[in-house]
Every structure is written in C-alpha cells, then in structure tokens.
Design a protein around this motif. Structure first.
Motif, mmCIF file in Angstrom:
data_model
loop_
_atom_site.group_PDB
_atom_site.id
_atom_site.type_symbol
_atom_site.label_atom_id
_atom_site.label_comp_id
_atom_site.label_asym_id
_atom_site.label_seq_id
_atom_site.Cartn_x
_atom_site.Cartn_y
_atom_site.Cartn_z
ATOM 1 N N SER A 34 0.891 -0.823 0.063
ATOM 2 C CA SER A 34 -0.373 0.241 0.102
ATOM 3 C C SER A 34 1.048 1.614 0.167
ATOM 4 O O SER A 34 0.014 2.446 -0.116
ATOM 5 C CB SER A 34 -0.860 -0.030 1.054
ATOM 6 O OG SER A 34 -2.474 -1.235 0.754
ATOM 7 N N TYR A 60 -7.412 0.878 -0.486
ATOM 8 C CA TYR A 60 -6.909 0.628 0.190
ATOM 9 C C TYR A 60 -7.309 -0.280 1.511
ATOM 10 O O TYR A 60 -6.637 -0.753 2.282
ATOM 11 C CB TYR A 60 -5.343 1.395 0.526
ATOM 12 C CG TYR A 60 -4.231 1.949 -0.596
ATOM 13 C CD1 TYR A 60 -3.104 0.667 -1.210
ATOM 14 C CD2 TYR A 60 -4.327 3.093 -0.614
ATOM 15 C CE1 TYR A 60 -2.474 1.236 -2.685
ATOM 16 C CE2 TYR A 60 -3.295 3.291 -1.565
ATOM 17 C CZ TYR A 60 -2.643 2.949 -2.455
ATOM 18 O OH TYR A 60 -1.644 3.542 -3.568
ATOM 19 N N TRP A 86 -11.026 2.074 -8.200
ATOM 20 C CA TRP A 86 -9.822 2.328 -8.260
ATOM 21 C C TRP A 86 -10.195 0.465 -8.015
ATOM 22 O O TRP A 86 -8.546 0.176 -8.021
ATOM 23 C CB TRP A 86 -9.485 2.498 -6.821
ATOM 24 C CG TRP A 86 -7.838 2.512 -6.065
ATOM 25 C CD1 TRP A 86 -7.365 4.027 -6.429
ATOM 26 C CD2 TRP A 86 -7.737 1.334 -5.121
ATOM 27 N NE1 TRP A 86 -5.538 3.007 -5.706
ATOM 28 C CE2 TRP A 86 -5.847 1.798 -5.430
ATOM 29 C CE3 TRP A 86 -8.109 0.016 -4.905
ATOM 30 C CZ2 TRP A 86 -5.785 0.942 -4.720
ATOM 31 C CZ3 TRP A 86 -7.546 -0.424 -4.056
ATOM 32 C CH2 TRP A 86 -5.758 -0.165 -3.338
ATOM 33 N N ASN A 95 -7.096 -2.270 -9.580
ATOM 34 C CA ASN A 95 -5.844 -2.508 -8.233
ATOM 35 C C ASN A 95 -6.529 -3.994 -8.444
ATOM 36 O O ASN A 95 -6.312 -4.009 -6.888
ATOM 37 C CB ASN A 95 -5.923 -1.559 -7.433
ATOM 38 C CG ASN A 95 -5.453 0.104 -7.445
ATOM 39 O OD1 ASN A 95 -4.394 -0.195 -7.720
ATOM 40 N ND2 ASN A 95 -5.729 0.485 -8.609
ATOM 41 N N TRP A 101 -4.296 -5.718 -6.594
ATOM 42 C CA TRP A 101 -3.814 -5.696 -4.729
ATOM 43 C C TRP A 101 -3.840 -6.069 -3.699
ATOM 44 O O TRP A 101 -4.159 -6.960 -3.065
ATOM 45 C CB TRP A 101 -3.443 -4.200 -4.494
ATOM 46 C CG TRP A 101 -3.822 -3.638 -3.497
ATOM 47 C CD1 TRP A 101 -2.431 -3.256 -2.410
ATOM 48 C CD2 TRP A 101 -4.749 -3.425 -2.223
ATOM 49 N NE1 TRP A 101 -2.503 -2.817 -1.546
ATOM 50 C CE2 TRP A 101 -4.196 -2.936 -1.097
ATOM 51 C CE3 TRP A 101 -6.061 -3.659 -2.429
ATOM 52 C CZ2 TRP A 101 -4.444 -2.717 0.599
ATOM 53 C CZ3 TRP A 101 -6.652 -3.148 -1.366
ATOM 54 C CH2 TRP A 101 -6.232 -2.766 0.088
#
Length: 362
Positions: free
Chosen positions: A43, A187, A334, A338, A341
């Motif tokens: 992150s 995140y 996002w 992502n 992630w």
C-alpha cells in the motif's frame, strides 16, 4: 518536520502517508507498522518513507525512533478496528488499542517531556463509535457527546481516547484527538462493507446484510479524513478533540443498493469485465442485487452514527470535499483497476472467513 506514523501500512494510515507526501514533500516520514493481516507494505509502493516493521507495544523501539530520528509529530493510526473480530476475540483489541496506545504515550512522555520539553504533537486517531448509538431523531455526535461504547472494539478505542486526554492533563503532553465516521476508499482491507461487497459481487458470492440493513452511518471518504487530520495538525488547539465527518448519512441498505447498481453499470460499460470476473452475476446480465442475503444481526449492533463537524468547520476550516456519489465512483474505479492489490492481500483462511461470513463494520 519529521513525522512518525503508526499503522502507516493500514488503510487510513497508508492513505495519510500518500496524502502527506504529495502535499509536504519536504517532510520526513517514518512508518511504524507490525504488518498484521490488515497491514500491507504494498500500500506504500512508490512512496518515499522510512519503513520500520515493529509493534507499537515495543516502548523502547518507539523511544529510539522518537529520540534518534528527531520526530516532532506522531500520528497514531495503529489499531485493531473490525467489530466482528472484536466480538470473537476482544483481548487482541485491548492489547493493541489500549496497551499499544499506553506504550506510545509512555515513549512520547519519556522523550518529549524530558529536558527542555521539545515542541511536539501526539495526534490520536479515533472513531465515532466511542459515542455509542443514536436514535432516529437524536442530534449528531459532537465533541461534547458522552462516551457510551457498545462493542469491545469501541470500548478499547474509548479507553485509548481517555489515556491520551489524561497524558495531556496530567503530564502536559501536547496532544490532539480526532473522532471520525465510517471511512471508505483505496487500500481498505476487504473485511469492511464496501470492499467486501465489491469483491464478493465480482466473484458471485453472497452479500450478507445484517438484520434489516437499516443501520445508518455517516460515510467519509478517506482523503477527506486525511485533509481533516492535516487541519488538526496545522491549526488544531493542543488538548482538543475534533469530530471529522463526511456529511453523508446513509442507510446500509442504500449503500449496498448503490454498490450493486454501480457494478451492473460498470459491466455494461466495459465488456472486458465479464472476461475478468466470469463469476459475477453482472457478467451474465443478471442484477448484482440477486446476491443480497439477510443474516442474523450482529450482537449489540449500533443503529445509527452521525457526525456534527461544526467545531472542525469553525476552528479548522474543515469541510468534506467529496459527496458519497463522487467518492464511491472513485472507489469502485480504484478496486477495478487494482485487482492485483486486493488479490494479494486476500489469502489464507482469513480470506474465506471474511468473504463468506461477515458483512462489514457498517
């Protein structure tokens, strides 16, 4: 200046580090994080920080960082924060949130209040959950609302708030505290409502709604939260508490319905999503809302939270910059952009526990 950010690899902490680095490039940032399940070094990828893996309960380590690195500001995010987990295992929440905060305060007092008393700031990040639950017509939480925590998580955060206050009034430590509403954004570990339900929707897994889904929360985009903390650090009065809200008081079921409709719209606009996520109902033209299912309500589930940020507006010039529609659209984009992630952070048995059994702290 030099900042020590505890929990800087977690959701809000990592966003704060990104935010501060972009706006204060001349400052040095040290991140202290134990990298438990919700902490993710990825992150912080691409951000210029000095990363230290360690536990906030290691008082000697914290003292060493404060003294040897010339730290002037400590921003304390590190915490266990998932209500469901606190119900099943409260001891870990007392260890981290209460004893961990005590350790930081002990180190700060030892270093900062020794000798000539170096100018400093200990900023403690807390939650609106310490105030308990509101009735339908009750006024929103403010800095003068009496504490009435109802979960082991909120009780542990309330205890840490009291310790921070006591270290200011008893020892003269220069502290500030902020109590925020429900955060969302990039995140965020997928145990909380929005990322959990987004990822479940993409995989065709159930969307478990606690009780009737009529719980009300004030939703705060994490970047607005970071702006609020920045305002407290720059203009907040030592010893004061500031409530930071998003101005978006919504039913949980309304947030879930917004999410379902947005996922359907995203698949309709981008055919490539069907190939990436073939298990999603939207990949077959079926409404995402078909995944909604009702589960037994959480024990002691607070009914309503709301923040009155009048003090922060008046003293700090704070106001949320994003409404929920804008913030949620950016958050969905996002997570779709992502995938690497969130796939990397969802591994092991905890993934199964989170994704199939629990809705978020909502």
């Amino acid at each position: 200046m030099t900042l020590l950010v505890t929990g800087g690899a977690g959701f809000i902490g990592a966003n704060f580090v990104h935010y501060w680095r972009a706006r204060h490039p001349e400052d040095a940032i040290i991140v202290l994080d134990a990298l438990t399940y919700a902490g993710n070094r990825a992150s912080l990828a691409g951000v210029d920080v000095d990363f230290v893996q360690g536990d906030i309960r290691q008082t000697a380590l914290v003292e060493q960082l404060l003294r040897n690195r010339g730290v002037e500001t400590l921003v304390h995010f590190a915490a266990e924060s998932h209500v469901d987990r606190s119900i099943h295992g409260p001891a870990a929440f007392v260890d981290t949130n209460v004893l961990g905060t005590l350790s930081l305060l002990t180190a700060a007092r030892s270093v900062w209040l020794a000798g000539d008393g170096t100018p400093h700031r200990f900023h403690h990040v807390s939650t609106d959950e310490v105030y308990g639950s509101l009735g339908p017509t009750d006024p929103a939480f403010s800095e003068t609302t009496a504490y009435a925590p109802n979960s082991p998580y909120s009780a542990s955060k309330a205890a840490s708030d009291h310790l921070v206050r006591a270290w200011h009034h008893t020892y003269g430590l220069q502290v500030t505290t902020s109590n925020c509403s429900n955060n969302y954004g990039p995140y965020q570990f997928p145990e909380k409502l929005i990322p959990l339900f987004l990822i479940n929707a993409l995989h065709g897994r159930p969307l478990p709604i606690y009780g009737d889904g009529m719980q009300i929360r004030d939703w705060l985009h994490v970047e607005d939260h970071c702006r609020g903390i920045e305002a407290v650090l720059q203009r907040g009065r030592v010893g004061e508490t500031y409530c930071i809200g998003g101005g978006a008081e919504l039913l949980n079921i309304a947030v879930i319905d917004t999410l379902c409709a947005a996922v359907d719209a995203a698949f309709a606009a981008d055919p490539a999503l069907a190939a990436r996520f073939p298990g999603a109902p939207a990949a077959r033209g079926t409404p995402t809302a078909s995944l909604k299912t009702t589960v037994t309500d959480r024990p002691g589930h607070d009914r309503r939270y709301a923040i009155d940020e009048a003090k922060a507006r008046a003293e700090l010039g704070y106001a949320p910059a994003r409404d929920f529609a804008t913030g949620f659209a950016a958050t969905l984009a996002w997570y779709l952009a992502n995938e690497g992630w969130w796939r990397a952070v969802l591994d092991g048995s905890y993934r199964d526990w989170v994704e199939t059994n629990y809705a978020a702290r909502g």
